[in-house]
Design a protein around this motif. Structure first.
Motif, PDB file in Angstrom:
ATOM      1  N   ARG A  65     -25.403  45.974  18.901  1.00  0.00           N
ATOM      2  CA  ARG A  65     -26.597  46.633  19.444  1.00  0.00           C
ATOM      3  C   ARG A  65     -26.421  46.818  20.951  1.00  0.00           C
ATOM      4  O   ARG A  65     -25.994  45.897  21.647  1.00  0.00           O
ATOM      5  N   LEU A  66     -26.755  48.028  21.435  1.00  0.00           N
ATOM      6  CA  LEU A  66     -26.652  48.356  22.852  1.00  0.00           C
ATOM      7  C   LEU A  66     -28.009  48.828  23.355  1.00  0.00           C
ATOM      8  O   LEU A  66     -28.629  49.697  22.742  1.00  0.00           O
ATOM      9  N   GLU A  67     -28.459  48.251  24.487  1.00  0.00           N
ATOM     10  CA  GLU A  67     -29.769  48.584  25.045  1.00  0.00           C
ATOM     11  C   GLU A  67     -29.635  48.938  26.518  1.00  0.00           C
ATOM     12  O   GLU A  67     -28.764  48.431  27.231  1.00  0.00           O
ATOM     13  N   ASP A  68     -30.541  49.841  26.979  1.00  0.00           N
ATOM     14  CA  ASP A  68     -30.579  50.208  28.389  1.00  0.00           C
ATOM     15  C   ASP A  68     -31.434  49.200  29.161  1.00  0.00           C
ATOM     16  O   ASP A  68     -31.977  48.248  28.569  1.00  0.00           O
ATOM     17  N   PRO A  69     -31.573  49.350  30.493  1.00  0.00           N
ATOM     18  CA  PRO A  69     -32.342  48.372  31.272  1.00  0.00           C
ATOM     19  C   PRO A  69     -33.790  48.202  30.834  1.00  0.00           C
ATOM     20  O   PRO A  69     -34.388  47.148  31.075  1.00  0.00           O
ATOM     21  N   GLU A  70     -34.386  49.194  30.193  1.00  0.00           N
ATOM     22  CA  GLU A  70     -35.773  49.090  29.747  1.00  0.00           C
ATOM     23  C   GLU A  70     -35.904  48.584  28.310  1.00  0.00           C
ATOM     24  O   GLU A  70     -37.014  48.525  27.770  1.00  0.00           O
ATOM     25  N   GLY A  71     -34.793  48.246  27.684  1.00  0.00           N
ATOM     26  CA  GLY A  71     -34.827  47.707  26.333  1.00  0.00           C
ATOM     27  C   GLY A  71     -34.752  48.758  25.238  1.00  0.00           C
ATOM     28  O   GLY A  71     -34.890  48.418  24.057  1.00  0.00           O
ATOM     29  N   THR A  72     -34.551  50.025  25.604  1.00  0.00           N
ATOM     30  CA  THR A  72     -34.430  51.076  24.599  1.00  0.00           C
ATOM     31  C   THR A  72     -33.073  50.987  23.914  1.00  0.00           C
ATOM     32  O   THR A  72     -32.034  50.861  24.572  1.00  0.00           O
ATOM     33  N   THR A  73     -33.073  51.068  22.615  1.00  0.00           N
ATOM     34  CA  THR A  73     -31.836  50.945  21.847  1.00  0.00           C
ATOM     35  C   THR A  73     -31.044  52.253  21.908  1.00  0.00           C
ATOM     36  O   THR A  73     -31.531  53.312  21.500  1.00  0.00           O
ATOM     37  N   LEU A  74     -29.847  52.188  22.436  1.00  0.00           N
ATOM     38  CA  LEU A  74     -28.960  53.344  22.498  1.00  0.00           C
ATOM     39  C   LEU A  74     -27.995  53.397  21.323  1.00  0.00           C
ATOM     40  O   LEU A  74     -27.584  54.481  20.898  1.00  0.00           O
ATOM     41  N   TYR A  75     -27.658  52.240  20.801  1.00  0.00           N
ATOM     42  CA  TYR A  75     -26.701  52.171  19.698  1.00  0.00           C
ATOM     43  C   TYR A  75     -27.019  50.930  18.869  1.00  0.00           C
ATOM     44  O   TYR A  75     -27.260  49.850  19.407  1.00  0.00           O
ATOM     45  N   LYS A  76     -27.010  51.098  17.549  1.00  0.00           N
ATOM     46  CA  LYS A  76     -27.270  49.979  16.648  1.00  0.00           C
ATOM     47  C   LYS A  76     -26.568  50.232  15.324  1.00  0.00           C
ATOM     48  O   LYS A  76     -26.803  51.238  14.675  1.00  0.00           O
ATOM     49  N   GLU A  77     -25.711  49.297  14.944  1.00  0.00           N
ATOM     50  CA  GLU A  77     -25.000  49.393  13.676  1.00  0.00           C
ATOM     51  C   GLU A  77     -24.976  48.017  13.035  1.00  0.00           C
ATOM     52  O   GLU A  77     -24.865  46.999  13.723  1.00  0.00           O
ATOM     53  N   MET A  78     -25.078  48.012  11.709  1.00  0.00           N
ATOM     54  CA  MET A  78     -25.110  46.757  10.962  1.00  0.00           C
ATOM     55  C   MET A  78     -23.832  46.618  10.140  1.00  0.00           C
ATOM     56  O   MET A  78     -23.406  47.564   9.477  1.00  0.00           O
ATOM     57  N   LYS A  79     -23.238  45.437  10.210  1.00  0.00           N
ATOM     58  CA  LYS A  79     -22.065  45.071   9.405  1.00  0.00           C
ATOM     59  C   LYS A  79     -20.952  46.114   9.532  1.00  0.00           C
ATOM     60  O   LYS A  79     -20.487  46.680   8.548  1.00  0.00           O
ATOM     61  N   LYS A  80     -20.528  46.332  10.749  1.00  0.00           N
ATOM     62  CA  LYS A  80     -19.445  47.274  11.012  1.00  0.00           C
ATOM     63  C   LYS A  80     -18.156  46.497  11.288  1.00  0.00           C
ATOM     64  O   LYS A  80     -18.158  45.482  11.973  1.00  0.00           O
ATOM     65  N   GLN A  81     -17.054  47.009  10.767  1.00  0.00           N
ATOM     66  CA  GLN A  81     -15.764  46.396  11.036  1.00  0.00           C
ATOM     67  C   GLN A  81     -15.221  46.823  12.395  1.00  0.00           C
ATOM     68  O   GLN A  81     -14.659  46.012  13.124  1.00  0.00           O
ATOM     69  N   TYR A  82     -15.413  48.073  12.736  1.00  0.00           N
ATOM     70  CA  TYR A  82     -14.977  48.592  14.032  1.00  0.00           C
ATOM     71  C   TYR A  82     -15.747  49.880  14.307  1.00  0.00           C
ATOM     72  O   TYR A  82     -16.198  50.569  13.375  1.00  0.00           O
ATOM     73  N   ASP A  83     -15.871  50.214  15.573  1.00  0.00           N
ATOM     74  CA  ASP A  83     -16.563  51.447  15.934  1.00  0.00           C
ATOM     75  C   ASP A  83     -16.365  51.710  17.418  1.00  0.00           C
ATOM     76  O   ASP A  83     -15.925  50.827  18.185  1.00  0.00           O
ATOM     77  N   SER A  84     -16.713  52.925  17.839  1.00  0.00           N
ATOM     78  CA  SER A  84     -16.633  53.316  19.238  1.00  0.00           C
ATOM     79  C   SER A  84     -17.847  54.182  19.567  1.00  0.00           C
ATOM     80  O   SER A  84     -18.225  55.047  18.767  1.00  0.00           O
ATOM     81  N   PHE A  85     -18.438  53.935  20.734  1.00  0.00           N
ATOM     82  CA  PHE A  85     -19.636  54.666  21.131  1.00  0.00           C
ATOM     83  C   PHE A  85     -19.528  55.035  22.610  1.00  0.00           C
ATOM     84  O   PHE A  85     -19.257  54.180  23.466  1.00  0.00           O
ATOM     85  N   THR A  86     -19.732  56.312  22.906  1.00  0.00           N
ATOM     86  CA  THR A  86     -19.667  56.823  24.276  1.00  0.00           C
ATOM     87  C   THR A  86     -21.034  57.348  24.694  1.00  0.00           C
ATOM     88  O   THR A  86     -21.679  58.067  23.926  1.00  0.00           O
ATOM     89  N   PHE A  87     -21.457  57.003  25.903  1.00  0.00           N
ATOM     90  CA  PHE A  87     -22.756  57.452  26.404  1.00  0.00           C
ATOM     91  C   PHE A  87     -22.684  57.603  27.919  1.00  0.00           C
ATOM     92  O   PHE A  87     -21.767  57.091  28.582  1.00  0.00           O
ATOM     93  N   THR A  88     -23.682  58.302  28.457  1.00  0.00           N
ATOM     94  CA  THR A  88     -23.830  58.468  29.907  1.00  0.00           C
ATOM     95  C   THR A  88     -25.117  57.792  30.342  1.00  0.00           C
ATOM     96  O   THR A  88     -26.183  58.065  29.775  1.00  0.00           O
ATOM     97  N   ALA A  89     -25.008  56.905  31.295  1.00  0.00           N
ATOM     98  CA  ALA A  89     -26.165  56.130  31.733  1.00  0.00           C
ATOM     99  C   ALA A  89     -27.223  57.049  32.333  1.00  0.00           C
ATOM    100  O   ALA A  89     -26.942  57.811  33.264  1.00  0.00           O
ATOM    101  N   ALA A  90     -28.442  56.984  31.798  1.00  0.00           N
ATOM    102  CA  ALA A  90     -29.546  57.801  32.306  1.00  0.00           C
ATOM    103  C   ALA A  90     -30.396  57.057  33.328  1.00  0.00           C
ATOM    104  O   ALA A  90     -31.295  57.652  33.929  1.00  0.00           O
ATOM    105  N   LYS A  91     -30.093  55.778  33.525  1.00  0.00           N
ATOM    106  CA  LYS A  91     -30.881  54.967  34.456  1.00  0.00           C
ATOM    107  C   LYS A  91     -29.967  53.975  35.166  1.00  0.00           C
ATOM    108  O   LYS A  91     -28.901  53.617  34.652  1.00  0.00           O
ATOM    109  N   ASN A  92     -30.411  53.550  36.336  1.00  0.00           N
ATOM    110  CA  ASN A  92     -29.727  52.481  37.045  1.00  0.00           C
ATOM    111  C   ASN A  92     -30.218  51.135  36.513  1.00  0.00           C
ATOM    112  O   ASN A  92     -31.395  50.978  36.197  1.00  0.00           O
TER     113      ASN A  92
END
Length: 213
Positions: A65-92
């Motif tokens: 699970r990946l969250e931004d500074p305000e606690g908004t979930t950007l990425y969430k996966e359950m029972k994954k063996q491997y994965d890759s996620f790319t994003f651009t930060a919208a906040k400091n």
């Protein structure tokens, strides 16, 4: 000639240090019923990539699970063996990403992740980008890209090797226990057969009673 070779070595050393600083890689143990979180300060507009893989343990799966500074979930996966996620930060602020093994009751996991923040700095920051690259600079850029590919391949093959070794050791343990179980069963069956055969050929004492008149 010596000066050009010395310049090439300096550039390569600097690039290796930059890759080491920018690349956040970690392999850690995640116990059963446990959750592990990591934090990273990111500036707005920065491109980031999170890549993870479960190396050993159970069914080789984990929650991420990946969250931004305000606690908004950007990425969430359950029972994954491997994965890759790319994003651009919208906040400091401080971004948080967590790995959870809370669904497992007795199996711990070994997790590898690589969190890349931003792009690599230019090889020649002081050079004028309007002018064309010299032959030495072009060679440095080519070597730099080749070294990055080599590092990626080495990491990939190390993970594959560790995962394959873990599976082989697990299979070897299961085969050993199965062999021990089979040997014990054969021993019990053999002893039972011997006892049964002896009971067939053993002399039985018979008792006679006379009935008086």
């Amino acid at each position: 000639m010596y000066g050009s070779f010395r310049l090439l070595l300096q550039v390569l050393s600097a690039q290796l240090l930059c890759v080491w600083v920018l690349g956040s890689e970690l392999t850690f143990e995640l116990p059963d019923n446990a959750k592990q979180c990591f934090y990273e300060d990111i500036i707005i507009g920065t491109k980031c990539t999170l890549e993870f893989q479960v190396v050993t343990g159970g069914h080789y799966d984990v929650d991420c699970r990946l969250e931004d500074p305000e606690g908004t979930t950007l990425y969430k996966e359950m029972k994954k063996q491997y994965d890759s996620f790319t994003f651009t930060a919208a906040k400091n602020g401080t971004f948080k990403f967590c790995f959870s093994n809370e669904f497992s009751t007795f199996t711990h996991k070994t997790v590898y992740f690589d969190f890349q923040v931003g792009d690599d700095p230019p090889l020649f920051p002081n050079e004028n980008r309007v002018t064309a690259l010299t032959q030495m600079e072009s060679a440095c850029v080519s070597i730099h890209e080749a070294l990055k590919s080599v590092i990626d391949y080495q990491t990939h093959f190390r993970l594959r090797e560790a995962q394959g070794r873990s599976r082989a050791e697990d299979l070897n343990t299961r085969v050993a226990f199965w062999s021990i179980g089979e040997a014990m069963i054969l021993l019990v069956v053999s002893i039972s057969q011997v006892v049964l055969l002896r009971s067939f050929f053993s002399d039985r004492k018979t008792t006679t009673t006379r009935v008086g008149s």
